[in-house]
Design a protein around this motif. Sequence first.
Motif, short mmCIF file in Angstrom:
data_model
loop_
_atom_site.label_atom_id
_atom_site.label_comp_id
_atom_site.label_asym_id
_atom_site.label_seq_id
_atom_site.Cartn_x
_atom_site.Cartn_y
_atom_site.Cartn_z
N PHE A 262 0.83 -1.21 0.00
CA PHE A 262 0.00 0.00 0.00
C PHE A 262 0.86 1.26 0.00
CE2 PHE A 262 -2.50 3.42 1.83
CZ PHE A 262 -3.72 3.30 1.17
N ALA A 263 1.83 1.30 0.90
CA ALA A 263 2.70 2.49 0.98
C ALA A 263 3.53 2.65 -0.28
CB ALA A 263 3.60 2.40 2.21
N SER A 264 3.92 1.56 -0.91
CA SER A 264 4.70 1.65 -2.16
C SER A 264 3.89 2.27 -3.28
CB SER A 264 5.16 0.25 -2.59
OG SER A 264 5.99 -0.32 -1.61
N VAL A 265 2.61 1.94 -3.31
CA VAL A 265 1.75 2.45 -4.38
C VAL A 265 1.25 3.86 -4.07
CG1 VAL A 265 -0.43 2.07 -5.61
CG2 VAL A 265 1.04 0.13 -5.06
N PHE A 266 0.79 4.08 -2.85
CA PHE A 266 0.14 5.34 -2.51
C PHE A 266 1.01 6.31 -1.71
CE2 PHE A 266 -3.28 2.25 -3.05
CZ PHE A 266 -4.01 2.87 -4.05
N GLY A 267 2.12 5.82 -1.18
CA GLY A 267 3.03 6.65 -0.41
C GLY A 267 2.78 6.59 1.08
N ALA A 268 3.78 6.99 1.83
CA ALA A 268 3.70 6.95 3.30
C ALA A 268 2.65 7.92 3.82
CB ALA A 268 5.07 7.28 3.91
N GLY A 269 2.49 9.05 3.15
CA GLY A 269 1.49 10.03 3.59
C GLY A 269 0.08 9.45 3.56
N ALA A 270 -0.25 8.74 2.49
CA ALA A 270 -1.57 8.13 2.39
C ALA A 270 -1.75 7.05 3.45
CB ALA A 270 -1.77 7.53 0.99
N THR A 271 -0.71 6.28 3.70
CA THR A 271 -0.77 5.26 4.75
C THR A 271 -1.06 5.91 6.10
OG1 THR A 271 0.75 3.80 3.58
CG2 THR A 271 0.57 3.49 5.96
N ASN A 272 -0.37 6.99 6.39
CA ASN A 272 -0.57 7.69 7.67
C ASN A 272 -1.99 8.25 7.78
OD1 ASN A 272 2.06 7.11 8.34
ND2 ASN A 272 2.84 9.10 7.72
N VAL A 273 -2.51 8.81 6.71
CA VAL A 273 -3.86 9.38 6.74
C VAL A 273 -4.90 8.28 6.92
CG1 VAL A 273 -5.61 10.56 5.35
CG2 VAL A 273 -3.29 11.46 5.45
N VAL A 274 -4.76 7.18 6.22
CA VAL A 274 -5.72 6.07 6.36
C VAL A 274 -5.72 5.55 7.80
CG1 VAL A 274 -6.23 3.70 5.64
CG2 VAL A 274 -5.68 5.42 3.93
N CYS A 275 -4.55 5.40 8.39
CA CYS A 275 -4.47 4.94 9.79
C CYS A 275 -5.02 5.99 10.74
CB CYS A 275 -3.04 4.57 10.15
SG CYS A 275 -2.49 3.04 9.35
N PHE A 276 -4.79 7.26 10.45
CA PHE A 276 -5.33 8.34 11.29
C PHE A 276 -6.86 8.32 11.27
CE2 PHE A 276 -6.65 12.87 11.69
CZ PHE A 276 -6.31 13.04 13.03
N VAL A 277 -7.44 8.19 10.10
CA VAL A 277 -8.90 8.11 10.00
C VAL A 277 -9.41 6.87 10.74
CG1 VAL A 277 -10.84 7.84 8.39
CG2 VAL A 277 -9.00 9.45 7.87
N GLY A 278 -8.73 5.76 10.57
CA GLY A 278 -9.12 4.53 11.29
C GLY A 278 -9.06 4.70 12.79
N SER A 279 -8.10 5.48 13.27
CA SER A 279 -7.98 5.67 14.72
C SER A 279 -9.19 6.40 15.28
CB SER A 279 -6.68 6.43 15.06
OG SER A 279 -6.76 7.80 14.71
N TRP A 280 -9.81 7.28 14.50
CA TRP A 280 -11.01 7.99 14.98
C TRP A 280 -12.20 7.05 15.07
CZ3 TRP A 280 -11.18 12.18 17.65
CH2 TRP A 280 -10.09 13.03 17.60
N PHE A 281 -12.29 6.09 14.16
CA PHE A 281 -13.36 5.09 14.27
C PHE A 281 -13.17 4.27 15.55
CE2 PHE A 281 -13.93 6.09 9.82
CZ PHE A 281 -15.31 6.01 9.67
N PHE A 282 -11.93 3.89 15.83
CA PHE A 282 -11.65 3.14 17.06
C PHE A 282 -11.98 3.96 18.30
CE2 PHE A 282 -9.51 -0.19 14.79
CZ PHE A 282 -9.61 -1.27 15.64
N THR A 283 -11.62 5.24 18.30
CA THR A 283 -11.90 6.08 19.46
C THR A 283 -13.40 6.27 19.65
OG1 THR A 283 -9.79 7.19 19.24
CG2 THR A 283 -11.47 8.34 20.51
N SER A 284 -14.12 6.45 18.57
CA SER A 284 -15.58 6.57 18.67
C SER A 284 -16.20 5.30 19.24
CB SER A 284 -16.18 6.86 17.30
OG SER A 284 -15.68 8.07 16.79
N ALA A 285 -15.72 4.15 18.78
CA ALA A 285 -16.21 2.88 19.30
C ALA A 285 -15.85 2.71 20.77
CB ALA A 285 -15.65 1.73 18.48
N ALA A 286 -14.66 3.12 21.14
CA ALA A 286 -14.24 3.01 22.54
C ALA A 286 -15.07 3.91 23.45
CB ALA A 286 -12.76 3.33 22.67
N LEU A 287 -15.46 5.08 22.94
CA LEU A 287 -16.33 5.96 23.72
C LEU A 287 -17.69 5.31 23.95
CD1 LEU A 287 -16.86 8.64 25.12
CD2 LEU A 287 -17.51 9.58 22.88
N ILE A 288 -18.24 4.69 22.92
CA ILE A 288 -19.50 3.97 23.09
C ILE A 288 -19.32 2.84 24.09
CG2 ILE A 288 -21.21 2.51 21.94
CD1 ILE A 288 -20.73 4.22 19.43
#
Length: 85
Positions: free
Chosen positions: A25-51
């Motif tokens: 994934f990082a080879s195709v889309f770059g490290a920046g895209a990898t970081n953004v995808v993981c950052f967005v995923g972290s917000w889903f996890f935090t929202s679930a943890a709040l629930i």
Amino acid sequence: MTLRLQCWLFAIGAALFATGTAPGFASVFGAGATNVVCFVGSWFFTSAALIQLRLSVDGMDRLAARVQFIGTVLFNVSTATAVWA
């Protein structure tokens, strides 16, 4: 807020992490895209943890939910740092 929503948020977060960290994934889309995808995923996890925290009722369940929520907030901080680094 429901347990079903909590489960979906954890599943979406996990899918985003799996996508962002998939081999190549990082080879195709770059490290920046990898970081953004993981950052967005972290917000889903935090929202679930709040629930999870809001739905917890007894002592040990509530303690585990608090630890989970704090951990996801800290993970948000670390993934945000990667995005802006």
